[in-house]
Design an enzyme around this catalytic site. Sequence first.
Site, PDB file in Angstrom:
ATOM      1  N   ASP A   1       0.859  -1.189   0.000  1.00 20.69           N
ATOM      2  CA  ASP A   1       0.000   0.000   0.000  1.00 20.69           C
ATOM      3  C   ASP A   1       0.895   1.238   0.000  1.00 20.69           C
ATOM      4  O   ASP A   1       2.126   1.135   0.005  1.00 20.69           O
ATOM      5  CB  ASP A   1      -0.967  -0.039   1.186  1.00 20.69           C
TER       6      ASP A   1
ATOM      7  N   CYS B   1      -8.455 -27.568   6.547  1.00 21.23           N
ATOM      8  CA  CYS B   1      -7.181 -26.972   6.976  1.00 21.23           C
ATOM      9  C   CYS B   1      -6.477 -27.834   8.015  1.00 21.23           C
ATOM     10  O   CYS B   1      -7.061 -28.737   8.603  1.00 21.23           O
ATOM     11  CB  CYS B   1      -7.393 -25.559   7.514  1.00 21.23           C
TER      12      CYS B   1
ATOM     13  N   CYS C   1      -8.255 -27.757  11.524  1.00 19.09           N
ATOM     14  CA  CYS C   1      -9.484 -28.557  11.612  1.00 19.09           C
ATOM     15  C   CYS C   1      -9.203 -30.046  11.453  1.00 19.09           C
ATOM     16  O   CYS C   1      -9.942 -30.878  11.972  1.00 19.09           O
ATOM     17  CB  CYS C   1     -10.493 -28.080  10.574  1.00 19.09           C
TER      18      CYS C   1
ATOM     19  N   HIS D   1      -6.424 -21.391  10.302  1.00 18.70           N
ATOM     20  CA  HIS D   1      -7.786 -21.763   9.901  1.00 18.70           C
ATOM     21  C   HIS D   1      -8.490 -20.608   9.190  1.00 18.70           C
ATOM     22  O   HIS D   1      -9.095 -20.798   8.125  1.00 18.70           O
ATOM     23  CB  HIS D   1      -8.632 -22.199  11.095  1.00 18.70           C
TER      24      HIS D   1
ATOM     25  N   ASP E   1      -8.059  -7.321   0.252  1.00 16.98           N
ATOM     26  CA  ASP E   1      -7.142  -7.553   1.377  1.00 16.98           C
ATOM     27  C   ASP E   1      -7.878  -7.167   2.649  1.00 16.98           C
ATOM     28  O   ASP E   1      -8.783  -6.326   2.623  1.00 16.98           O
ATOM     29  CB  ASP E   1      -5.877  -6.681   1.279  1.00 16.98           C
TER      30      ASP E   1
ATOM     31  N   CYS F   1     -14.110 -28.266   7.027  1.00 17.62           N
ATOM     32  CA  CYS F   1     -12.908 -27.533   6.603  1.00 17.62           C
ATOM     33  C   CYS F   1     -11.734 -28.483   6.422  1.00 17.62           C
ATOM     34  O   CYS F   1     -11.565 -29.433   7.180  1.00 17.62           O
ATOM     35  CB  CYS F   1     -12.569 -26.476   7.644  1.00 17.62           C
TER      36      CYS F   1
END
Lengths: 393, 393
Positions: free
Chosen positions: A89, A325, A328, A354, A285, A323
Amino acid sequence: MHFEVTHTDGNARRGVLSTPHGVVQTPAFMPVGTRGAVKAITHRDLADVGAEIILGNTYHLHLRPGDDLIARAGGLHAFIGWPHPMLTDSGGYQVFSLAAMRNVTEDRVEFRSHLDGALCALSPEKATDIQAQLGADIAMVLDECVAAEDGGATGEAGAPRASRAAMERSARWAARARTRFLQLRDDPKSAPEVIVTNPGQAQFGIVQGGTDMTLRTESVQRTREVAFEGYAIGGLSVGEPVSVMYDVVAHTAPLLSADQPRYLMGTGMPDDLIECVARGVDMFDCVLPTRNARNGQLLTREGVLVIKNARYAEDRDPPDAGCGCYTCAHFSRAYLRHLYVSQEMTAGTLMSLHNLYFYLDLMRRIRDAISFGSFEKLRSEFHQTFSRRQCST
Amino acid sequence: MHFEVTHTDGNARRGVLSTPHGVVQTPAFMPVGTRGAVKAITHRDLADVGAEIILGNTYHLHLRPGDDLIARAGGLHAFIGWPHPMLTDSGGYQVFSLAAMRNVTEDRVEFRSHLDGALCALSPEKATDIQAQLGADIAMVLDECVAAEDGGATGEAGAPRASRAAMERSARWAARARTRFLQLRDDPKSAPEVIVTNPGQAQFGIVQGGTDMTLRTESVQRTREVAFEGYAIGGLSVGEPVSVMYDVVAHTAPLLSADQPRYLMGTGMPDDLIECVARGVDMFDCVLPTRNARNGQLLTREGVLVIKNARYAEDRDPPDAGCGCYTCAHFSRAYLRHLYVSQEMTAGTLMSLHNLYFYLDLMRRIRDAISFGSFEKLRSEFHQTFSRRQCST
């Protein structure tokens, strides 16, 4: 930089953004690596959850360790060891929200560092120079952000005037930033004080105008006249109602170039992502997935799970049963609650992992749905289970 | 549990420890997962750096989330999602070092929780019960630790008397702990209030006696009379000179059973590990690699690298050029210094990962050297480069 829209479904677009450090599939969510690190997450975990591009903050990196130091190390990619695409940015948002003091003139904004009170200044040219030294694949122009308390985006009395002045100044600053950017690109020897670490860097303009559609239209025209490689919608997610934000995006996105990327800055909740993709946005973002994780809030397909709640003390289920991930797949709500209550650092790590996976997996599903013409089905199914309220299970 | 010494080289031993949750190659270093998590490190990173067994703290887990809760979840392995071998201490060390108040009688030690001041008590039987509920593969007996300020291990005047009393009480407590352990193992129905979560759990006795060789000899005899699956050397690394610690280990280790594992508790620096392997120790644990990492100290083959030093601000080398860990493969000293100075959580993660790899890689090299009869060569080469002083490079 090259951008190609490969599929459309209504106003939703799927595309491929090619940068000097690799390809980003859009719609894309960019995890925020404020100081050159996504908080609580190693680059390895970040790549594993599917991040293709991350964001760095010019304000923070300029103050510490300094863009001169980073440039001498070969740029931000080399310094932080992230070989994939990055965006920085302009520092404007932090100057207007974080710095201890600020004084805006037509030439530049002066401010005091929140770290040590040192007097600093950022101009359109200076923000461009810093980002040239950082060398992210995409740099942003310096814009004047109207703080929410000034009525910038809330539609309160006085807001239109404040937004017009900020929008017009942002447009003038955008032209100055572009001039400097092109000078550094086409004639770097004319600015020997700047180390250009990524000659293939692109620069995006930022559309302002608060919640006033007329100002937004005018801002698009003036920003597009400057001619950037892509365009961002700024000044949203600063306190305005969600429906207003959606309306501004719906108004603004179609005015932007159809064959260039559109980036909605600083947004948002998972339902915001899907709604703004529906309105034509390609890039997002937000600190929300990582910040909320560190505060013990897990995003799931049902909504927000507040891990410290006593009801999870003996809950052997993973945060989100569907999920895929790492968190999880291996850990229970009870264990995560124990880690959070015990203030173990790994609580922040596992929950950030997660939440980022949840965001990035949502973007994957969005992209696939656009390819297959089933985006509206995904959108409707998502809203059937997701609620911003706390989970009841 | 089964233990086999497969190679010897002088007094150094290489072996294989088989537990209900898998095999541990010895000499082994056990990272410390105080509250069911090794600080700043995910289990995935922990396994990747080569940890085969980790330690959990009975004191901390008993207070929060509670061994009853953990037992209902199926034991510590299931609760924390670590399927590999684990060892729990007895809680004694924390009671004697951390609790706000303690009152020791022949029956038990009373103390107040450092979390909320609640009055708690630990007896040899209670410490055995808690560990049966936690279900680690190896449980430790409760011993009476003589605090360093009481002269326990420093050889100051009065120390022998204090150590004799503590050693004798520890021996009596060891017998009580073993009786309870065998009751839970052979007749669990006689103690329905205890959920035995790991029927294959082993129990180690602990040799005390401070720095008095006569007391150590007597403690070994009395502890071996009880007959455990393995033996620990306790009461060292509590402030005594390193040379004294080495002498006590050299005296004590050979008195222990040749075909059972020998565990030196709470030690130490990398050179301590190699020196105590040379004196016949098979297992180690210490918070040093992770705690020092969070405090910005990296262990390298040259010694201690203090990452905040200004000399590293633009140092593009990895922490340790010869190291194969994730951190050294991807990140510079300059970046790690930036993360540490900026108080980014990943500083602790990346530096813990390196320090643990450094320890575990050292243990691998020690094991290989013992196999090949080259342990003395490794020991001598290690000392040629390693120094406890700060690195000069």
